[in-house]
Each structure stands twice: as C-alpha cells, then as structure tokens.
Design a protein around this motif. Structure first.
Motif, PDB file in Angstrom:
ATOM      1  N   LYS A 113      10.156 -71.844  17.026  1.00  0.00           N
ATOM      2  CA  LYS A 113       8.933 -71.061  16.873  1.00  0.00           C
ATOM      3  C   LYS A 113       9.032 -70.278  15.573  1.00  0.00           C
ATOM      4  CE  LYS A 113      10.536 -67.056  19.543  1.00  0.00           C
ATOM      5  NZ  LYS A 113      10.223 -66.150  20.676  1.00  0.00           N
ATOM      6  N   VAL A 114       7.910 -69.792  15.114  1.00  0.00           N
ATOM      7  CA  VAL A 114       7.907 -69.021  13.873  1.00  0.00           C
ATOM      8  C   VAL A 114       8.508 -67.640  14.145  1.00  0.00           C
ATOM      9  CG1 VAL A 114       6.488 -68.010  12.053  1.00  0.00           C
ATOM     10  CG2 VAL A 114       5.850 -70.217  13.053  1.00  0.00           C
ATOM     11  N   PRO A 115       9.571 -67.263  13.450  1.00  0.00           N
ATOM     12  CA  PRO A 115      10.141 -65.925  13.636  1.00  0.00           C
ATOM     13  C   PRO A 115       9.080 -64.854  13.394  1.00  0.00           C
ATOM     14  CG  PRO A 115      11.633 -67.290  12.363  1.00  0.00           C
ATOM     15  CD  PRO A 115      10.351 -68.057  12.482  1.00  0.00           C
ATOM     16  N   PRO A 116       9.052 -63.818  14.204  1.00  0.00           N
ATOM     17  CA  PRO A 116       7.968 -62.832  14.108  1.00  0.00           C
ATOM     18  C   PRO A 116       8.027 -61.976  12.853  1.00  0.00           C
ATOM     19  CG  PRO A 116       9.650 -62.068  15.620  1.00  0.00           C
ATOM     20  CD  PRO A 116      10.020 -63.483  15.258  1.00  0.00           C
ATOM     21  N   ASP A 117       6.858 -61.535  12.437  1.00  0.00           N
ATOM     22  CA  ASP A 117       6.781 -60.518  11.397  1.00  0.00           C
ATOM     23  C   ASP A 117       7.289 -59.206  11.998  1.00  0.00           C
ATOM     24  OD1 ASP A 117       5.435 -59.544   8.708  1.00  0.00           O
ATOM     25  OD2 ASP A 117       4.818 -58.141  10.263  1.00  0.00           O
TER      26      ASP A 117
END
Length: 210
Positions: A113-117
């Motif tokens: 998954k896209v690592p969070p901001d």
C-alpha cells in the motif's frame, strides 16, 4: 426556549462523547522514556535537525505535504518545480496524487500500500505511539511492511517526532485566526438562534397559538 436550549446542549454533549471523544473506544498506551519525550516535545530545539533526519531516513517512502516535503522520487521529478510555481509549495492533494500516480504506485507495489503522508500523524497517533512504532514497527503492528530503519536510534527518532509535531501544529497566528473564527461562528449561531426564536414567537402570536 428553555427546552430548545436543553435539547441543543444534550445533542452537543452526545456528539462530543460518542463521536469526537469516544469514551468506549479501546485506547492503547505506550511508554516513552522521559528524556526522549522531552526531545520530542521541544520543537524549537530539535525540529530543524529532525527534518534533516526525516529526509535522510524516511523520505524515500513518506511525505510531509504540509511542509512541502515529498517522497524522494517526486522530489527529484522536474514536474514538481513547475507545479509548485503554479500551485505554491504545498500542492493540492488531488494534483499531487494525479501527477505523481506512478511514483505512488511504485511504493504500493513494494509495500502493499502507499505509505501514508505524515503531516498530521503526530496529532492522530501521539508521540508515544510514533516513538515505539518507528523503533520497533513489528512489535507495535505485527505484519507491517515498514522496515525498522530507526532501530536502536531512540534520540534521533525523538527528534524526527519533534519535526512532525512542528508540522502538525499551526503557527501562533493561525491559532489566533482559528480561535477568532470559532468565537465568531458560535456568536453567529447564538444570534441566529435568538432571532429565529423571536420570529417563531411572532408567527405563533399571529396564529393565535401564543
């Protein structure tokens, strides 16, 4: 009018207790040595160094959009400068995700998954959670794809947290603006409530019901 005020107060309390400050939610607690807690809270002394540490250790995967710090591949993309000239240093989220979709998807392929901001992560999780998770991600969240890049580096981790705190908190000027806006909004609602109540009384009087 007393009934109206009473029910309004009950509704506000209900939303505060159940929705905003859910007293029934499970809350995990994490320990953090006092010397590192002081560092993480001292924005003035450690945020600048913390930003440098973040860029060296975390920026490959994570962004801090509120501070115009984007993942390394985006930071190196010449499109970024062009977009910042158009929109400002802090890009709108939809623009950022649309233009740099491939960069974000590359991270998703690597980590699932896209690592969070992390712009608001300090406010969401707090320094104790961030400290423990960053040092020992598998211990705090078993199965996570985050590598233990800061393992054995508690002081540097605390400095990164100080940086994240500095980003998540508005400036004193912005805080004052928000306070004034909140007071103004409440005053407006009170005035409108009184006017509506008076108008209601006139309508009922004309109808012979008051």
């Amino acid at each position: 009018m007393i009934k109206t005020i009473f029910f309004t107060v009950i509704i506000v309390l209900f939303f505060y207790i159940i929705w905003i400050n859910n007293i029934f939610a499970h809350r995990e607690t994490y320990e953090m040595p006092s010397q590192y807690a002081k560092i993480a809270s001292d924005v003035k002394s450690y945020a600048k160094e913390g930003k440098q540490l973040f860029e060296q250790n975390c920026q490959a995967c994570h962004s801090v959009r509120y501070d115009a710090v984007y993942i390394s591949s985006v930071q190196a993309n010449p499109k970024l400068k062009t977009l910042q000239e158009k929109y400002g240093k802090v890009l709108p989220r939809d623009v950022y995700e649309a233009v740099f979709h491939e960069d974000l998807m590359a991270l998703k392929e690597s980590f699932g998954k896209v690592p969070p901001d992390l712009s608001t992560m300090y406010l969401v999780k707090g320094k104790e959670y961030l400290f423990n998770f960053t040092l020992e991600p598998q211990k705090v969240l078993p199965g996570t794809s985050m590598p233990p890049v800061m393992a054995g580096r508690p002081e540097e981790t605390a400095k990164i947290i100080a940086y994240l705190k500095s980003v998540s908190e508005p400036s004193p000027e912005e805080k004052n603006k928000r306070v004034l806006m909140g007071v103004g909004t409440i005053a407006y609602l009170v005035v409108m409530g009184v006017l509506l109540w008076l108008w209601r009384g006139k309508i009922l009087k004309r109808m012979g019901l008051h």
